[in-house]
Design a protein around this motif. Structure first.
Motif, PDB file in Angstrom:
ATOM      1  N   LEU A 114      -3.454  21.292   4.190  1.00 33.52           N
ATOM      2  CA  LEU A 114      -2.406  21.380   3.131  1.00 33.52           C
ATOM      3  C   LEU A 114      -3.003  21.982   1.827  1.00 33.52           C
ATOM      4  O   LEU A 114      -2.216  22.096   0.951  1.00 33.52           O
ATOM      5  CB  LEU A 114      -1.713  20.225   3.097  1.00 33.52           C
ATOM      6  N   VAL A 115      -4.363  21.786   1.796  1.00 31.64           N
ATOM      7  CA  VAL A 115      -4.882  22.223   0.335  1.00 31.64           C
ATOM      8  C   VAL A 115      -6.143  23.422   0.403  1.00 31.64           C
ATOM      9  O   VAL A 115      -6.865  23.294   1.582  1.00 31.64           O
ATOM     10  CB  VAL A 115      -5.337  20.967  -0.275  1.00 31.64           C
ATOM     11  N   GLU A 116      -6.214  24.331  -0.411  1.00 34.87           N
ATOM     12  CA  GLU A 116      -7.332  25.005  -0.680  1.00 34.87           C
ATOM     13  C   GLU A 116      -8.485  24.443  -1.447  1.00 34.87           C
ATOM     14  O   GLU A 116      -9.545  24.886  -1.394  1.00 34.87           O
ATOM     15  CB  GLU A 116      -6.970  26.310  -0.927  1.00 34.87           C
ATOM     16  N   TRP A 117      -8.030  23.692  -2.340  1.00 28.46           N
ATOM     17  CA  TRP A 117      -9.118  22.994  -3.381  1.00 28.46           C
ATOM     18  C   TRP A 117      -8.593  21.464  -3.466  1.00 28.46           C
ATOM     19  O   TRP A 117      -8.049  21.189  -4.043  1.00 28.46           O
ATOM     20  CB  TRP A 117      -9.058  23.826  -4.591  1.00 28.46           C
ATOM     21  N   PRO A 118      -9.344  20.815  -2.409  1.00 26.42           N
ATOM     22  CA  PRO A 118      -8.895  19.319  -2.466  1.00 26.42           C
ATOM     23  C   PRO A 118      -9.513  18.553  -3.659  1.00 26.42           C
ATOM     24  O   PRO A 118     -10.711  18.681  -4.129  1.00 26.42           O
ATOM     25  CB  PRO A 118      -9.556  19.023  -1.242  1.00 26.42           C
ATOM     26  N   VAL A 119      -8.660  17.943  -4.392  1.00 26.13           N
ATOM     27  CA  VAL A 119      -8.842  16.720  -5.359  1.00 26.13           C
ATOM     28  C   VAL A 119      -8.362  15.492  -4.994  1.00 26.13           C
ATOM     29  O   VAL A 119      -6.991  15.261  -4.701  1.00 26.13           O
ATOM     30  CB  VAL A 119      -8.086  17.084  -6.508  1.00 26.13           C
ATOM     31  N   ALA A 120      -9.354  14.146  -4.748  1.00 26.96           N
ATOM     32  CA  ALA A 120      -8.573  13.077  -4.510  1.00 26.96           C
ATOM     33  C   ALA A 120      -8.153  12.184  -5.350  1.00 26.96           C
ATOM     34  O   ALA A 120      -8.913  12.419  -6.734  1.00 26.96           O
ATOM     35  CB  ALA A 120      -9.832  12.235  -3.828  1.00 26.96           C
ATOM     36  N   LEU A 121      -6.921  11.586  -5.513  1.00 28.41           N
ATOM     37  CA  LEU A 121      -6.542  10.824  -6.392  1.00 28.41           C
ATOM     38  C   LEU A 121      -5.980   9.588  -6.072  1.00 28.41           C
ATOM     39  O   LEU A 121      -5.600   9.454  -4.780  1.00 28.41           O
ATOM     40  CB  LEU A 121      -5.289  11.606  -7.336  1.00 28.41           C
ATOM     41  N   MET A 122      -6.173   8.395  -6.805  1.00 30.56           N
ATOM     42  CA  MET A 122      -5.736   7.065  -6.177  1.00 30.56           C
ATOM     43  C   MET A 122      -4.336   6.682  -6.908  1.00 30.56           C
ATOM     44  O   MET A 122      -4.154   6.679  -8.179  1.00 30.56           O
ATOM     45  CB  MET A 122      -6.753   6.223  -6.238  1.00 30.56           C
ATOM     46  N   GLY A 123      -3.629   6.118  -6.407  1.00 27.61           N
ATOM     47  CA  GLY A 123      -2.073   5.602  -6.811  1.00 27.61           C
ATOM     48  C   GLY A 123      -2.028   4.234  -6.334  1.00 27.61           C
ATOM     49  O   GLY A 123      -2.780   3.827  -5.436  1.00 27.61           O
ATOM     50  N   SER A 124      -0.821   3.690  -6.845  1.00 20.35           N
ATOM     51  CA  SER A 124      -0.665   2.232  -6.183  1.00 20.35           C
ATOM     52  C   SER A 124       0.970   1.963  -5.840  1.00 20.35           C
ATOM     53  O   SER A 124       1.571   2.972  -6.212  1.00 20.35           O
ATOM     54  CB  SER A 124      -1.127   1.234  -7.229  1.00 20.35           C
ATOM     55  N   PHE A 125       1.332   0.881  -5.377  1.00 23.52           N
ATOM     56  CA  PHE A 125       2.623   0.539  -5.129  1.00 23.52           C
ATOM     57  C   PHE A 125       2.838  -0.836  -5.383  1.00 23.52           C
ATOM     58  O   PHE A 125       1.441  -1.533  -5.456  1.00 23.52           O
ATOM     59  CB  PHE A 125       3.044   0.769  -3.690  1.00 23.52           C
ATOM     60  N   ASP A 126       3.929  -1.390  -5.549  1.00 17.32           N
ATOM     61  CA  ASP A 126       4.266  -2.733  -5.725  1.00 17.32           C
ATOM     62  C   ASP A 126       3.489  -3.895  -4.603  1.00 17.32           C
ATOM     63  O   ASP A 126       3.664  -3.508  -3.318  1.00 17.32           O
ATOM     64  CB  ASP A 126       5.571  -3.238  -5.988  1.00 17.32           C
ATOM     65  N   LYS A 127       2.868  -5.088  -4.961  1.00 19.02           N
ATOM     66  CA  LYS A 127       2.332  -6.155  -4.156  1.00 19.02           C
ATOM     67  C   LYS A 127       3.293  -6.660  -3.419  1.00 19.02           C
ATOM     68  O   LYS A 127       3.010  -7.136  -2.122  1.00 19.02           O
ATOM     69  CB  LYS A 127       1.443  -7.027  -4.850  1.00 19.02           C
ATOM     70  N   GLU A 128       4.550  -6.506  -3.707  1.00 17.58           N
ATOM     71  CA  GLU A 128       5.527  -7.381  -2.895  1.00 17.58           C
ATOM     72  C   GLU A 128       5.730  -6.524  -1.594  1.00 17.58           C
ATOM     73  O   GLU A 128       5.974  -7.258  -0.402  1.00 17.58           O
ATOM     74  CB  GLU A 128       6.933  -7.131  -3.543  1.00 17.58           C
ATOM     75  N   PHE A 129       5.268  -5.170  -1.448  1.00 17.29           N
ATOM     76  CA  PHE A 129       5.366  -4.515  -0.066  1.00 17.29           C
ATOM     77  C   PHE A 129       4.103  -5.054   0.808  1.00 17.29           C
ATOM     78  O   PHE A 129       4.339  -4.691   1.961  1.00 17.29           O
ATOM     79  CB  PHE A 129       5.583  -2.951  -0.453  1.00 17.29           C
ATOM     80  N   LEU A 130       3.398  -5.852   0.357  1.00 12.72           N
ATOM     81  CA  LEU A 130       2.182  -5.978   1.420  1.00 12.72           C
ATOM     82  C   LEU A 130       2.627  -7.455   2.445  1.00 12.72           C
ATOM     83  O   LEU A 130       2.008  -7.663   3.181  1.00 12.72           O
ATOM     84  CB  LEU A 130       0.914  -6.759   0.407  1.00 12.72           C
ATOM     85  N   SER A 131       3.874  -7.732   1.925  1.00 11.05           N
ATOM     86  CA  SER A 131       4.472  -8.599   3.132  1.00 11.05           C
ATOM     87  C   SER A 131       4.759  -8.001   4.357  1.00 11.05           C
ATOM     88  O   SER A 131       5.035  -8.562   5.373  1.00 11.05           O
ATOM     89  CB  SER A 131       5.710  -9.365   2.374  1.00 11.05           C
ATOM     90  N   ILE A 132       4.836  -6.689   4.405  1.00 13.36           N
ATOM     91  CA  ILE A 132       5.192  -5.863   5.471  1.00 13.36           C
ATOM     92  C   ILE A 132       4.023  -5.790   6.371  1.00 13.36           C
ATOM     93  O   ILE A 132       2.820  -5.782   5.713  1.00 13.36           O
ATOM     94  CB  ILE A 132       5.682  -4.351   5.137  1.00 13.36           C
ATOM     95  N   PRO A 133       3.932  -5.667   7.677  1.00 14.02           N
ATOM     96  CA  PRO A 133       2.698  -5.715   8.342  1.00 14.02           C
ATOM     97  C   PRO A 133       1.940  -4.213   7.925  1.00 14.02           C
ATOM     98  O   PRO A 133       2.607  -3.245   7.584  1.00 14.02           O
ATOM     99  CB  PRO A 133       3.327  -5.492   9.762  1.00 14.02           C
ATOM    100  N   GLY A 134       0.839  -4.509   8.018  1.00 12.74           N
ATOM    101  CA  GLY A 134      -0.016  -3.328   7.372  1.00 12.74           C
ATOM    102  C   GLY A 134       0.156  -1.977   8.098  1.00 12.74           C
ATOM    103  O   GLY A 134       0.205  -0.768   7.664  1.00 12.74           O
ATOM    104  N   GLU A 135       0.445  -2.004   9.279  1.00 18.14           N
ATOM    105  CA  GLU A 135       0.688  -0.904  10.249  1.00 18.14           C
ATOM    106  C   GLU A 135       1.660  -0.148   9.783  1.00 18.14           C
ATOM    107  O   GLU A 135       1.939   1.153   9.786  1.00 18.14           O
ATOM    108  CB  GLU A 135       0.688  -1.232  11.850  1.00 18.14           C
ATOM    109  N   VAL A 136       2.856  -1.101   9.353  1.00 17.70           N
ATOM    110  CA  VAL A 136       4.169  -0.247   8.794  1.00 17.70           C
ATOM    111  C   VAL A 136       3.848   0.430   7.372  1.00 17.70           C
ATOM    112  O   VAL A 136       4.398   1.526   7.427  1.00 17.70           O
ATOM    113  CB  VAL A 136       5.427  -1.498   8.664  1.00 17.70           C
ATOM    114  N   ILE A 137       2.950  -0.248   6.700  1.00 20.32           N
ATOM    115  CA  ILE A 137       2.734   0.255   5.226  1.00 20.32           C
ATOM    116  C   ILE A 137       1.961   1.733   5.657  1.00 20.32           C
ATOM    117  O   ILE A 137       2.397   2.688   4.987  1.00 20.32           O
ATOM    118  CB  ILE A 137       1.849  -0.543   4.455  1.00 20.32           C
ATOM    119  N   ARG A 138       1.104   1.528   6.265  1.00 23.32           N
ATOM    120  CA  ARG A 138       0.258   2.919   6.618  1.00 23.32           C
ATOM    121  C   ARG A 138       0.946   3.956   7.198  1.00 23.32           C
ATOM    122  O   ARG A 138       1.007   5.116   6.896  1.00 23.32           O
ATOM    123  CB  ARG A 138      -0.847   2.488   7.891  1.00 23.32           C
TER     124      ARG A 138
END
Length: 742
Positions: A256-280
């Motif tokens: 999908l990329v010709e010049w890869p640049v890694a960046l980190m984002g976040s989401f609300d902690k409340e969603f961690l109540s979902i099973p990890g496999e569903v989040i992933r």
């Protein structure tokens, strides 16, 4: 020698198509070069989202001259044949041909054809346009004003430019001159769409790669993967986290990329109540992002890593923000689905399966679940599983297929069943079986070890195999639409890796009999149908499947035993073939599996494997090799003499007809080996059985060295042939040596 640089520059190529497209380009060009007599030294293809590139080095500058003799018609042959020969060879008269004499067939005309080789540049100019026009994209399109023309170029995405240069390293290369659909081949490309969009002149491959790198394009997909993985790991570790690696996602993102640049984002902690496999699954499937875990807990954190295709002036804040908004919405949906699913018990979903067809000839999913439940309960005692837990596990194992989360993410089937079962208070073994009964799904997949999971997994796979065998939907050639080979390999691994002692034939036969009874009696078959069919009257089309089964399985008595037994034998043979594949992958010889299965009644797969292993070790010894040679010699002699006499030399030899000590010694050794090997096999000590077999070797060697088998006296000859048959019979205590190669 000269090198070729070939680039096809277009709009974005779907990531899933890039690797195969690069390989197709390499294959098509190199195959054509070889066909033209241009043997090259090496070739490598690359793909980025906007280009396919090929470099071929060490190509001759021109084709070799071709000299060929072509045989024509017989001298004095028909005029039509002569004229055809002249036309095909380019000769103007027979005076230009020579005459060659064939001692058996007479004189023939021979044409000497000399074809001068062409410059490789001309060959390339002719072949490359054809390759472009015939490129095997899974899907392609036309575009622009030219698209309405007949014969207009089709390509996966609009094609913008072509590079085709050919020349030696020390000189300016030539451009391969050709045009396709108004696009002239040249030596100009473009860099990154946003960071370096200007045109870039290139000369040869090394120059091309360096200039693309300066223009923010990493050409090699493997290098892009390395950059993405290393940068993502570094970014996660900088904040005390660990990247959850995902090779499939990495392959896709690199496309999908010709010049890869890694960046980190976040989401609300409340969603961690979902099973990890569903989040992933949510983040992976919707935004192609990697998830991050906390090494202290092993659980996911509320962070994710995305791969941008640009070095943004704001450090990526806008890109991160956009991804966070989408992921927040997607996780909100996933959380809603999960919480909604929890409100409905798994068993409450089961009635809906009665309306879902599993296969038109095998009934609904609901009917299949009942079969699996019954079969799992029968298998449970054989694997040490609690029967009631197994029945409950089989009853619920498929229920999560009708949940919202699995509907959104089918790859989570089974796993979500485990979570929902635990949430409603089911036993841990029952819950685990929801996930594990699908396993193993491939050679790299783990094998369940909990007895309840093993019983349900075996029942699920055996029901599938028996069902499709009953309706004659077996794998043919490379076609296996119902993954029956994978199911059989799964059964084999479940049995062997859990060291289970299970006889498969009774299970196959009993389940097949019950399945056929159900298919005929429950699936629209009745006494009226039977009478109408036997009377030759029309039958409701809905009943035709029952008619087919009736024809196959019902003779004068219900559920004809011969048809059941035949299908059972065929299914066991299918397992033998799969076991060969399994053992071959582990380094064992396939012919040893044949040698064991040929004994008949070998449906205990664990014992088959142990016999094969012991046999393999025995045949690596000198005793084993020599005994095999002697046994094969005995079998060959017997086969010849049995064919000549049209009879079998079975039955016990007569000791009073022994004339030589070597005959007596062999007979004594055979008796001893039969006793010792038989006792060892009865104890399932196959190593000891092989040791016993080794004692036969000196007597066999001595017999063939001193004894004339085909004696002039008929009774002695017959007796000695019977003694050879005893060798064959003795070795069959462990295997059929005639099936062993070598």
């Amino acid at each position: 020698m000269p090198d070729l640089l070939f680039e096809l520059f277009s709009e974005e190529i779907p990531a899933r198509m890039q690797a195969k497209a690069a390989e197709d380009l390499r294959r098509m060009v190199t195959d054509k070069l070889v066909a033209e007599g241009l043997v090259y030294e090496g070739a490598k293809a690359f793909a980025t989202p906007r280009r396919l590139t090929l470099t071929v080095h060490g190509i001759p500058a021109r084709q070799s001259d071709l000299k060929e003799e072509r045989r024509g018609p017989r001298v004095g042959g028909p005029d039509a044949a002569v004229q055809g020969f002249l036309k095909a060879t380019g000769l103007t008269s027979l005076d230009q041909a020579k005459i060659q004499t064939d001692p058996k067939k007479g004189d023939f005309y021979i044409a000497l054809i000399e074809k001068p080789g062409r410059p490789t540049l001309d060959v390339l100019a002719e072949m490359l346009p054809v390759i472009i026009r015939t490129f095997p994209w899974p899907k392609s399109m036309r575009w622009g004003e030219r698209s309405a023309r007949s014969g207009a170029l089709t390509w996966v995405r609009p094609l913008h430019s072509i590079i085709a240069t050919f020349g030696i390293e020390t000189e300016e290369p030539d451009v391969v001159k050709f045009s396709i659909d108004g696009i002239e081949a040249g030596q100009t490309t473009r860099g990154h769409r946003f960071m370096a969009p200007s045109s870039i002149p290139v000369r040869r491959f090394e120059d091309y790669v360096a200039k693309l790198l300066d223009a923010k394009v990493v050409l090699d997909p493997e290098r892009r993967k390395d950059v993405i993985l290393a940068d993502a790991k570094t970014l996660a570790q900088a904040q005390g986290f660990e990247l959850v690696e995902d090779q499939v996602l990495l392959d896709e993102v690199s496309g999908l990329v010709e010049w890869p640049v890694a960046l980190m984002g976040s989401f609300d902690k409340e969603f961690l109540s979902i099973p990890g496999e569903v989040i992933r699954a949510t983040i992976r499937n919707n935004q192609k992002c990697f998830v991050v875990s906390d090494p202290k807990t092993g659980k996911l954190t509320n962070k994710f890593i995305l791969t941008a295709n640009i070095e943004a002036s704001d450090g990526g804040k806008t890109i991160i923000g956009g991804n966070e908004r989408v992921i927040r919405a997607r996780l909100s949906d996933a959380k809603f689905f999960y919480e909604t699913d929890l409100k409905t018990k798994l068993e409450a979903r089961l009635p809906k399966f009665e309306q879902i067809v599993f296969h038109e000839k095998l009934g609904t999913q609901g009917e299949r679940i009942k079969r699996i439940e019954r079969l799992a309960a029968e298998i449970a005692p054989l694997v040490g599983a609690d029967v009631e837990k197994t029945k409950r596990a089989a009853h619920l194992a498929k229920a999560d297929l009708l949940t919202e989360v699995v509907g959104e993410f089918p790859e989570l089937q089974g796993l979500m069943g485990k979570y929902y079962a635990l949430a409603q208070g089911e036993d841990a073994a029952v819950a685990a079986a929801s996930e594990e009964h699908y396993k193993p799904q491939g050679p790299a997949d783990r094998v369940p070890t909990d007895p309840v999971s093993v019983a349900v997994a075996l029942a699920d796979k055996i029901d599938t195999l028996v069902g499709f065998w009953a309706i004659d939907e077996k794998p043919t050639g490379s076609k296996d639409p119902y993954a029956l080979r994978r199911a059989a390999l799964g059964v084999i691994r479940l049995i062997v890796e859990n060291t289970l002692r299970i006889s498969l034939v009774p299970i196959f036969s009993a389940h097949l009999s019950k399945l056929v009874a159900w298919l005929i009696m429950e699936r629209n078959f009745s006494y009226e149908l039977e009478q109408r069919w036997f009377s030759g009257l029309d039958i409701d089309p809905k009943m035709t499947h029952a008619k087919e089964l009736l024809a196959k399985y019902m003779l004068e008595q219900p559920f004809a035993v011969p048809a059941i037994e035949k299908d059972t034998r065929n299914l066991l043979s299918f397992f033998a073939d799969r076991l060969k594949v399994q053992l071959r992958d582990q380094g064992a010889r396939h012919d040893l599996v044949d040698a064991v299965f040929s004994l008949g009644g070998q449906d205990d797969l664990l014992m088959v494997v142990r016999r094969v292993e012991a046999l393999g070790r025995f045949l690596e010894t000198d005793d084993g090799k020599n005994l095999l040679a002697g046994t094969k010699r005995a079998s060959n002699i017997l086969s010849i003499e049995e064919k000549k006499d049209k009879r079998a030399f079975d039955g016990a030899p007569d000791p009073s007809l022994y004339r030589l000590d070597e005959e007596k010694a062999l007979a004594k050794a055979i008796d001893q080996v039969k006793s010792e090997a038989g006792a060892a096999v009865a104890k399932e000590d196959f190593a000891a059985a092989m040791s016993a077999m080794a004692k036969l070797r000196p007597a066999v060697d001595a017999f063939f060295d001193k004894v004339k088998v085909n004696d002039d006296e008929p009774k002695v000859r017959e007796n000695r042939l019977k003694l050879l048959n005893e060798i064959r019979a003795a070795t069959r205590a462990v295997a059929d040596f005639s099936k062993i190669e070598g």
